[in-house]
Design an enzyme around this catalytic site. Structure first.
Site, PDB file in Angstrom:
ATOM      1  CG  ASP A  55      52.097  43.549  36.269  1.00 38.35           C
ATOM      2  OD1 ASP A  55      51.174  42.986  35.658  1.00 38.35           O
ATOM      3  OD2 ASP A  55      52.021  44.723  36.700  1.00 38.35           O
ATOM      4  CD  GLU A 231      49.021  44.712  29.301  1.00 31.27           C
ATOM      5  OE1 GLU A 231      49.093  45.919  29.017  1.00 31.27           O
ATOM      6  OE2 GLU A 231      48.436  44.281  30.316  1.00 31.27           O
TER       7      GLU A 231
END
Length: 352
Positions: A55, A231
């Site tokens: 991420d 997401e």
């Protein structure tokens, strides 16, 4: 994404700047003042830029300093790195700026931190759960008024409210035409899927106002493999468009990236302003040993103009355990090219 990424200087007054200048001269160019002749290529970067960091988010400050933040495999702390160059992120000293609590809110699954500078103050948005309820994922924020986010004190700002209580994560923020917006991933009130992407105008760095609109929900075949997920939004404003990349499906080799866009002059809070690619724009490529790419961010190269995508991926398909226990999602960087129609080309068939 953020306007600072478009305002960085042509060359850094550092060794990296001298290297770029030398490269320009060797290529028969005029030198450091002729930056347009220096082409940034994928081969200029040493991937991965951060092994076992998922991420990934890179923020380039107005002084051209890069700050790197990402999830760690233990999901127990938030780290920062600082570097004058993208390649330098790999060997930069890592500083732990915050650790999880022993119990209660913010005590488990510390996920996907993002670093933003808003009105001269630093903010980190992240997701976290409770040790007593590990899937009670909500969004939280930290703040720091130091000039350098590697210094000073990080203060807990508490939960970032979305308007309703459910599984929520991956908050990002951007400004456009004098307004600040927040985009995040959250389960709907009926729990009909895992997460969709939502957007609202912000009234402060930690609060929003109504209405909240849905940008996209998981509905296409490549968005619902393993889990029904949209997401990891990231914003890039270019060529008369506001682009939003996002990630879909389970975080194994099925993880893949989609794309939304709206015209820069459109009402961004009107869902009808947004279009969605019906096919993924970046996904696994076994020939290149790239599996499960996604959860990206955007920044610009040392030349101050070349767009870069920072993302994570694995080099193999068969997981060590499961997607959460396998630690080998590495942070990578790649140069974004632009198509004749003004849309980004992420280079699906190109290696890093």
């Amino acid at each position: 994404m953020k306007t600072h990424t478009y305002l960085s200087s042509v060359f850094k007054k550092t060794t990296a700047g001298l290297i770029f200048a030398a490269s320009a001269i060797l290529a028969g160019c005029a030198g450091p003042d002729d930056s347009s002749s220096v082409e940034i290529k994928n081969t200029d970067y040493n991937n991965p830029i951060a092994p076992q960091r998922a991420d990934p988010w890179v923020y380039k400050d107005t002084d051209d300093t890069y700050y790197f933040i990402a999830s760690v495999p233990e999901f127990d702390r938030i780290i920062l790195r600082q570097s004058d160059t993208i390649n330098g992120i790999k060997t930069a000293e890592e500083k732990v700026v915050w650790r999880k609590h022993a119990s209660g809110p913010m005590s488990y699954h510390i996920w996907a931190p993002e670093l933003h500078k808003i009105d001269g103050k630093w903010y980190i948005y992240f997701a976290a759960a409770k040790a007593e309820d590990i899937w009670h994922i909500r969004m939280y924020a930290l703040s720091n008024d130091s000039a350098n986010p590697m210094e000073g004190e990080w203060v807990e700002e508490g939960q970032v409210d979305s308007g309703w209580e459910s599984f929520a994560l991956d908050a990002t923020t951007f400004t456009h035409k004098g307004k600040r917006y927040k985009i995040w991933a959250q389960q709907d009130r009926d729990a009909s899927y895992n997460t969709a992407l939502w957007m609202a105008e912000m009234t402060s760095p930690t609060s929003i106002k109504q209405p909240v609109i849905q940008l996209t929900k998981p509905e296409l075949p490549w968005e619902i493999i393993g889990y029904k997920v949209n997401e990891g939004p990231a914003v890039l404003i270019r060529n008369g468009k506001v682009f939003v990349t996002y990630s879909a499906s389970a975080t194994d080799h099925n993880y893949t990236m989609g794309l939304l866009w709206a015209d820069v002059d459109a009402d961004l809070m009107d869902p009808a302003s947004w279009s969605k690619s019906q096919e993924p724009v970046f996904s696994s490529n076994p020939d290149l040993k790239r599996y499960g790419p996604g959860h990206n961010s955007f920044t610009v190269a040392e030349d101050g103009k070349t767009d870069l995508m920072i993302y994570h991926a694995r080099t193999y398909k068969e997981l060590i355990g499961n997607p959460l226990t396998d630690p080998n999602r590495d942070a990578r960087v790649r140069v974004i090219k632009w198509k004749d129609n003004g849309f980004p080309d992420f280079g699906q068939t190109l290696a890093d």
